[in-house]
Design an enzyme around this catalytic site. Structure first.
Site, PDB file in Angstrom:
ATOM      1  N   ARG A  21       0.843  -1.212   0.000  1.00  0.00           N
ATOM      2  CA  ARG A  21       0.000   0.000   0.000  1.00  0.00           C
ATOM      3  C   ARG A  21       0.871   1.253   0.000  1.00  0.00           C
ATOM      4  O   ARG A  21       0.534   2.266  -0.615  1.00  0.00           O
ATOM      5  CB  ARG A  21      -0.944  -0.037   1.208  1.00  0.00           C
ATOM      6  CG  ARG A  21      -1.989  -1.142   1.094  1.00  0.00           C
ATOM      7  CD  ARG A  21      -2.839  -1.268   2.341  1.00  0.00           C
ATOM      8  NE  ARG A  21      -3.626  -0.061   2.556  1.00  0.00           N
ATOM      9  CZ  ARG A  21      -4.234   0.196   3.722  1.00  0.00           C
ATOM     10  NH1 ARG A  21      -4.102  -0.633   4.737  1.00  0.00           N
ATOM     11  NH2 ARG A  21      -4.946   1.281   3.880  1.00  0.00           N
ATOM     12  N   ASP A  64      -3.639   7.384   3.912  1.00  0.00           N
ATOM     13  CA  ASP A  64      -2.847   7.964   2.816  1.00  0.00           C
ATOM     14  C   ASP A  64      -2.593   9.445   3.122  1.00  0.00           C
ATOM     15  O   ASP A  64      -3.188  10.001   4.047  1.00  0.00           O
ATOM     16  CB  ASP A  64      -3.600   7.794   1.473  1.00  0.00           C
ATOM     17  CG  ASP A  64      -4.942   8.519   1.446  1.00  0.00           C
ATOM     18  OD1 ASP A  64      -5.970   7.887   1.145  1.00  0.00           O
ATOM     19  OD2 ASP A  64      -4.965   9.734   1.729  1.00  0.00           O
ATOM     20  N   HIS A 124      -6.634   6.968  12.254  1.00  0.00           N
ATOM     21  CA  HIS A 124      -6.223   5.553  12.102  1.00  0.00           C
ATOM     22  C   HIS A 124      -4.758   5.415  11.722  1.00  0.00           C
ATOM     23  O   HIS A 124      -4.320   4.340  11.323  1.00  0.00           O
ATOM     24  CB  HIS A 124      -7.097   4.869  11.031  1.00  0.00           C
ATOM     25  CG  HIS A 124      -8.498   4.627  11.520  1.00  0.00           C
ATOM     26  ND1 HIS A 124      -9.521   4.263  10.677  1.00  0.00           N
ATOM     27  CD2 HIS A 124      -9.066   4.725  12.747  1.00  0.00           C
ATOM     28  CE1 HIS A 124     -10.633   4.125  11.377  1.00  0.00           C
ATOM     29  NE2 HIS A 124     -10.386   4.431  12.634  1.00  0.00           N
ATOM     30  N   CYS A 168       8.222   3.137  16.538  1.00  0.00           N
ATOM     31  CA  CYS A 168       9.020   2.274  17.425  1.00  0.00           C
ATOM     32  C   CYS A 168       8.070   1.617  18.431  1.00  0.00           C
ATOM     33  O   CYS A 168       7.308   2.311  19.100  1.00  0.00           O
ATOM     34  CB  CYS A 168      10.059   3.117  18.167  1.00  0.00           C
ATOM     35  SG  CYS A 168      10.863   2.199  19.504  1.00  0.00           S
ATOM     36  N   ASN A 211     -21.869  10.431  -0.243  1.00  0.00           N
ATOM     37  CA  ASN A 211     -21.504   9.048  -0.515  1.00  0.00           C
ATOM     38  C   ASN A 211     -21.986   8.639  -1.897  1.00  0.00           C
ATOM     39  O   ASN A 211     -23.051   9.076  -2.325  1.00  0.00           O
ATOM     40  CB  ASN A 211     -22.110   8.125   0.563  1.00  0.00           C
ATOM     41  CG  ASN A 211     -21.365   6.800   0.647  1.00  0.00           C
ATOM     42  OD1 ASN A 211     -21.320   6.067  -0.333  1.00  0.00           O
ATOM     43  ND2 ASN A 211     -20.745   6.527   1.776  1.00  0.00           N
ATOM     44  N   LEU A 212     -21.180   7.794  -2.534  1.00  0.00           N
ATOM     45  CA  LEU A 212     -21.556   7.312  -3.876  1.00  0.00           C
ATOM     46  C   LEU A 212     -22.855   6.503  -3.795  1.00  0.00           C
ATOM     47  O   LEU A 212     -23.692   6.549  -4.684  1.00  0.00           O
ATOM     48  CB  LEU A 212     -20.421   6.426  -4.396  1.00  0.00           C
ATOM     49  CG  LEU A 212     -20.387   6.100  -5.884  1.00  0.00           C
ATOM     50  CD1 LEU A 212     -20.395   7.357  -6.728  1.00  0.00           C
ATOM     51  CD2 LEU A 212     -19.149   5.264  -6.212  1.00  0.00           C
ATOM     52  N   ALA A 214     -17.505  12.098  -4.518  1.00  0.00           N
ATOM     53  CA  ALA A 214     -16.954  13.159  -3.668  1.00  0.00           C
ATOM     54  C   ALA A 214     -16.320  14.252  -4.531  1.00  0.00           C
ATOM     55  O   ALA A 214     -16.504  15.454  -4.267  1.00  0.00           O
ATOM     56  CB  ALA A 214     -15.918  12.555  -2.720  1.00  0.00           C
TER      57      ALA A 214
HETATM   58  N1  APR Z   1     -17.263   9.288  -3.624  1.00  0.00           N
HETATM   59  C1  APR Z   1     -17.965   9.188  -2.455  1.00  0.00           C
HETATM   60  N2  APR Z   1     -18.088   8.021  -1.759  1.00  0.00           N
HETATM   61  C2  APR Z   1     -17.497   6.926  -2.275  1.00  0.00           C
HETATM   62  C3  APR Z   1     -16.761   6.951  -3.497  1.00  0.00           C
HETATM   63  C4  APR Z   1     -16.658   8.203  -4.170  1.00  0.00           C
HETATM   64  N3  APR Z   1     -15.994   8.316  -5.324  1.00  0.00           N
HETATM   65  N4  APR Z   1     -16.299   5.676  -3.739  1.00  0.00           N
HETATM   66  C5  APR Z   1     -16.725   4.905  -2.711  1.00  0.00           C
HETATM   67  N5  APR Z   1     -17.445   5.646  -1.843  1.00  0.00           N
HETATM   68  C6  APR Z   1     -18.053   5.222  -0.574  1.00  0.00           C
HETATM   69  C7  APR Z   1     -18.611   3.809  -0.557  1.00  0.00           C
HETATM   70  O1  APR Z   1     -19.986   3.819  -0.947  1.00  0.00           O
HETATM   71  C8  APR Z   1     -18.452   3.437   0.933  1.00  0.00           C
HETATM   72  O2  APR Z   1     -19.602   3.842   1.678  1.00  0.00           O
HETATM   73  O3  APR Z   1     -16.995   5.230   0.366  1.00  0.00           O
HETATM   74  C9  APR Z   1     -17.257   4.283   1.398  1.00  0.00           C
HETATM   75  C10 APR Z   1     -16.000   3.457   1.633  1.00  0.00           C
HETATM   76  O4  APR Z   1     -16.262   2.612   2.724  1.00  0.00           O
HETATM   77  P1  APR Z   1     -15.104   1.668   3.297  1.00  0.00           P
HETATM   78  O5  APR Z   1     -14.423   0.983   2.158  1.00  0.00           O
HETATM   79  O6  APR Z   1     -15.735   0.864   4.403  1.00  0.00           O
HETATM   80  O7  APR Z   1     -14.031   2.672   3.913  1.00  0.00           O
HETATM   81  P2  APR Z   1     -14.122   3.436   5.294  1.00  0.00           P
HETATM   82  O8  APR Z   1     -15.528   3.822   5.640  1.00  0.00           O
HETATM   83  O9  APR Z   1     -13.120   4.530   5.247  1.00  0.00           O
HETATM   84  O10 APR Z   1     -13.606   2.319   6.337  1.00  0.00           O
HETATM   85  C11 APR Z   1     -13.456   2.764   7.698  1.00  0.00           C
HETATM   86  O11 APR Z   1     -12.499   0.634   8.282  1.00  0.00           O
HETATM   87  O12 APR Z   1     -11.188  -1.122   7.721  1.00  0.00           O
HETATM   88  C12 APR Z   1     -11.226   0.027   8.469  1.00  0.00           C
HETATM   89  O13 APR Z   1      -9.381   1.289   9.152  1.00  0.00           O
HETATM   90  C13 APR Z   1     -10.175   1.002   8.035  1.00  0.00           C
HETATM   91  O14 APR Z   1     -10.330   3.420   8.068  1.00  0.00           O
HETATM   92  C14 APR Z   1     -10.978   2.235   7.610  1.00  0.00           C
HETATM   93  C15 APR Z   1     -12.301   2.042   8.320  1.00  0.00           C
END
Ligand code: APR
Length: 248
Positions: free
Chosen positions: A57, A94, A109, A117, A202-203, A220
């Site tokens: 990553r 990131d 996170h 360390c 959210n998408l 977004a």
């Molecule tokens: N624009 C807006 N929303 C989007 C887009 C986009 N282009 N692409 C995807 N999404 C949305 C998806 O619909 C989903 O609801 O982003 C969300 C991503 O969800 P996850 O993959 O679960 O990521 P996240 O919510 O950040 O996960 C939270 O879980 O695994 C742990 O530590 C990890 O920080 C992470 C935490």
């Protein structure tokens, strides 16, 4: 119009920059068991596997075709131009918010481009992949650096500051997060409880359990610049009928 804004971002805000999310179709968790690569026990059991996961990553993050997108840049503009209190909290590890110009944010996170360390908890900017020779310079004997990532079962960073801001905010915006992982998934409840207006970008369309008062369905990169522009013009969410679809 608003005086105290808190923004929470998740993997969805980086999706348009080419960084894989966790739970979407080809998400990161599809290829790995969380307990193997994102827990202290998994690291204890097989440090090389965990290091490979984060080294991959980290390499992806360094590739030239990964850039901040208009959503990251719009949030940096909000931080620079909004004349009230502003706090950006990201679940992302990131550095795209920083590349987009954000200067003050909390990586609750952790951060992919840092190692920590295990003994002193001092962090070091990553200059080479994790491995047996990538050690700290703060201990004798030097300790093998671990990813500066909050694993499941570990305490996220900045929680006191985040809670204070949520209790004071009058606008809470969540962008690109599935709302499945606590404590971040509970931030909207705190904001609602303290009388803030809450909106998520959210998408995917909102599910019926959504606690957000407003929901913006779409990418977004398209929506956040328009939302930031309207907030900086002093508009309230209610006056953004053409942009907002209220959750029923
Ligand atoms: N624009 C807006 N929303 C989007 C887009 C986009 N282009 N692409 C995807 N999404 C949305 C998806 O619909 C989903 O609801 O982003 C969300 C991503 O969800 P996850 O993959 O679960 O990521 P996240 O919510 O950040 O996960 C939270 O879980 O695994 C742990 O530590 C990890 O920080 C992470 C935490």
């Amino acid at each position: 119009m608003y005086r105290h804004i808190v923004v929470l971002t998740g993997a969805g805000i980086s999706a348009e920059s080419g960084i894989r999310t966790f739970r979407d179709q080809d998400g990161l968790w599809e290829e790995h068991h969380i307990e193997d690569v994102a827990t202290p026990e998994g690291y204890e059991r097989d440090p090389e596997l965990v290091e490979r996961f984060y080294n991959l990553r980290w390499e992806q993050l360094k590739s030239t075709d990964v850039k901040a997108n208009p959503a990251h840049e719009a949030l940096a503009q909000l931080e620079a131009e909004f004349d009230g209190d502003f706090l950006l909290v990201t679940q992302n590890v990131d550095d795209l918010h920083e590349r987009g110009g954000s200067q003050r944010l909390i990586h609750m996170h952790g951060e992919l481009n840092k190692g920590r360390c295990p003994r002193s908890r001092q962090t070091f900017l990553l200059r080479e992949p994790f491995g047996p020779d990538n050690v700290c310079t703060c201990c004798i004997p030097p300790q093998r650096l671990r990813p500066h990532i909050v694993w499941f079962g570990e305490m996220p960073f900045g929680m006191d500051r985040i809670h204070d801001a949520l209790e004071r905010c009058d606008l809470f915006i969540a962008i690109g997060t599935s709302g499945t992982v606590y404590p971040a998934a509970g931030f909207v409840d705190i904001a609602n409880h303290h009388g803030a207006q809450t909106v998520e970008v959210n998408l995917a369309a909102p599910d019926r359990h959504s606690q957000f008062q407003w929901h913006l369905t779409g990418k977004a990169g398209d929506i956040v610049p328009r939302l930031v522009k309207a907030v900086l013009q002093g508009k309230s969410l209610c006056s953004l009928a053409d942009v907002l679809q209220e959750t029923d």
